[in-house]
Design an enzyme around this catalytic site. Structure first.
Site, PDB file in Angstrom:
ATOM      1  N   ASP A  32      -5.373  36.472  13.937  1.00 49.04           N
ATOM      2  CA  ASP A  32      -6.121  37.350  14.931  1.00 49.04           C
ATOM      3  C   ASP A  32      -6.825  38.192  14.226  1.00 49.04           C
ATOM      4  O   ASP A  32      -6.683  38.669  13.017  1.00 49.04           O
ATOM      5  CB  ASP A  32      -5.003  38.060  15.794  1.00 49.04           C
ATOM      6  CG  ASP A  32      -5.517  38.475  17.096  1.00 49.04           C
ATOM      7  OD1 ASP A  32      -5.088  38.192  18.093  1.00 49.04           O
ATOM      8  OD2 ASP A  32      -6.466  39.475  16.989  1.00 49.04           O
ATOM      9  N   ASP A  54     -11.237  36.160  11.400  1.00 49.11           N
ATOM     10  CA  ASP A  54     -12.323  36.044  12.361  1.00 49.11           C
ATOM     11  C   ASP A  54     -12.728  34.723  12.623  1.00 49.11           C
ATOM     12  O   ASP A  54     -13.345  34.086  11.500  1.00 49.11           O
ATOM     13  CB  ASP A  54     -13.496  36.919  12.038  1.00 49.11           C
ATOM     14  CG  ASP A  54     -14.609  36.996  12.850  1.00 49.11           C
ATOM     15  OD1 ASP A  54     -14.621  36.073  14.105  1.00 49.11           O
ATOM     16  OD2 ASP A  54     -15.739  37.781  12.762  1.00 49.11           O
ATOM     17  N   VAL A  55     -12.373  33.838  13.790  1.00 42.55           N
ATOM     18  CA  VAL A  55     -12.725  32.555  13.914  1.00 42.55           C
ATOM     19  C   VAL A  55     -14.227  32.320  13.668  1.00 42.55           C
ATOM     20  O   VAL A  55     -14.560  31.106  13.517  1.00 42.55           O
ATOM     21  CB  VAL A  55     -11.962  31.723  14.908  1.00 42.55           C
ATOM     22  CG1 VAL A  55     -10.500  32.210  14.860  1.00 42.55           C
ATOM     23  CG2 VAL A  55     -12.324  32.815  16.171  1.00 42.55           C
ATOM     24  N   SER A 159     -11.711  26.488  29.821  1.00 48.73           N
ATOM     25  CA  SER A 159     -11.577  27.227  31.173  1.00 48.73           C
ATOM     26  C   SER A 159     -12.417  26.388  32.137  1.00 48.73           C
ATOM     27  O   SER A 159     -13.014  25.658  32.187  1.00 48.73           O
ATOM     28  CB  SER A 159     -12.458  28.488  30.833  1.00 48.73           C
ATOM     29  OG  SER A 159     -12.457  29.134  32.238  1.00 48.73           O
ATOM     30  N   TYR A 172     -19.877  32.821  28.774  1.00 44.56           N
ATOM     31  CA  TYR A 172     -18.647  32.223  28.722  1.00 44.56           C
ATOM     32  C   TYR A 172     -18.498  30.898  29.214  1.00 44.56           C
ATOM     33  O   TYR A 172     -18.027  30.114  28.750  1.00 44.56           O
ATOM     34  CB  TYR A 172     -17.805  33.365  29.527  1.00 44.56           C
ATOM     35  CG  TYR A 172     -16.336  33.011  29.482  1.00 44.56           C
ATOM     36  CD1 TYR A 172     -15.409  33.443  28.472  1.00 44.56           C
ATOM     37  CD2 TYR A 172     -15.602  32.408  30.556  1.00 44.56           C
ATOM     38  CE1 TYR A 172     -13.985  32.857  28.244  1.00 44.56           C
ATOM     39  CE2 TYR A 172     -14.396  31.847  30.487  1.00 44.56           C
ATOM     40  CZ  TYR A 172     -13.660  32.452  29.397  1.00 44.56           C
ATOM     41  OH  TYR A 172     -12.174  32.023  29.627  1.00 44.56           O
ATOM     42  N   LYS A 176     -17.303  27.483  27.278  1.00 41.37           N
ATOM     43  CA  LYS A 176     -16.163  26.753  27.550  1.00 41.37           C
ATOM     44  C   LYS A 176     -16.625  25.327  27.760  1.00 41.37           C
ATOM     45  O   LYS A 176     -15.638  24.548  27.651  1.00 41.37           O
ATOM     46  CB  LYS A 176     -15.544  27.347  28.631  1.00 41.37           C
ATOM     47  CG  LYS A 176     -14.713  28.728  28.534  1.00 41.37           C
ATOM     48  CD  LYS A 176     -13.877  28.757  27.081  1.00 41.37           C
ATOM     49  CE  LYS A 176     -13.026  29.728  26.901  1.00 41.37           C
ATOM     50  NZ  LYS A 176     -11.979  29.754  25.846  1.00 41.37           N
TER      51      LYS A 176
END
Length: 202
Positions: A32, A54-55, A159, A172, A176
């Site tokens: 995280d 940080d991905v 999502s 977003y 997704k």
């Protein structure tokens, strides 16, 4: 014991995934950007590893997975759960969505959301960096570790917005949808190396 890595493991769905995997016998690493939150998740489980990562940063991802392998052992499961909501965007759009809902109940929507036209470049890039780039960076790093062992499981968090699009949330939804296409492509590629890749779409 299987080692499971969960990105965004510090809260919400990520923390719940960590808890479930631990309950099922996995040794969990919670990644995280908020190290304190990841530590809380691991403390609640009672064992494991909290990692600040940080991905959206490929080098940070590579180092995080290397650290997990050094300290816990070979990674057998990766859950790409890390996400971002874009607080400024939500602050602009949610009140207008409520206004539109009230207008629809009254017989006709008049208020434009202006979600797309007011979406800034930085907001667009940050959401894609966390969701789509992060899924790519983490999956690539995990595959490099799993492929020589010819075993592994990767689960990507998509999502319903990626399937049908969510009004007022173009960035977003795009991220997704990208995750779903990415998952299908790498699932076909990696299965011959013993790595199963799937997505779930809450």
């Amino acid at each position: 014991m299987t080692v499971a890595v969960v990105t965004g493991g510090g809260a919400g769905i990520g923390a719940a995934i960590c808890q479930r995997l631990a309950a099922d016998g996995a040794l969990v690493a919670a990644l995280d950007v908020r190290l304190d939150a990841a530590r809380e998740t691991i403390a609640a489980i009672g064992a494991g590893l909290a990692v600040d990562a940080d991905v959206g940063d490929s080098a940070a991802v590579d180092e995080a997975l290397a650290r997990v392998e050094r300290e816990l052992g070979p990674v057998g499961i990766l859950v790409n759960n890390a996400g971002a909501v874009g607080a400024a965007h939500l602050g602009r759009v949610l009140p207008l969505l409520e206004t539109q809902r009230q207008e629809a109940l009254a017989g006709g929507v008049q208020t434009p959301l202006d979600a797309l036209v007011r979406l800034g470049d930085d907001e667009w890039r940050r959401l894609l960096a966390v969701h789509l780039d992060g899924t790519f960076f983490c999956t690539r790093a995990a595959a490099r570790l799993m492929a020589p062992r010819r075993a592994g499981v990767i689960v990507n968090m998509a999502s319903v917005c990626g399937i049908e699009g969510c009004t007022g949330h173009p960035h977003y939804s795009a991220a997704k949808a990208g995750i779903l296409g990415f998952t299908r492509a790498v699932a076909k590629e990696l299965i011959v190396q013993g790595i199963r890749v799937n997505a779930v779409a809450p």
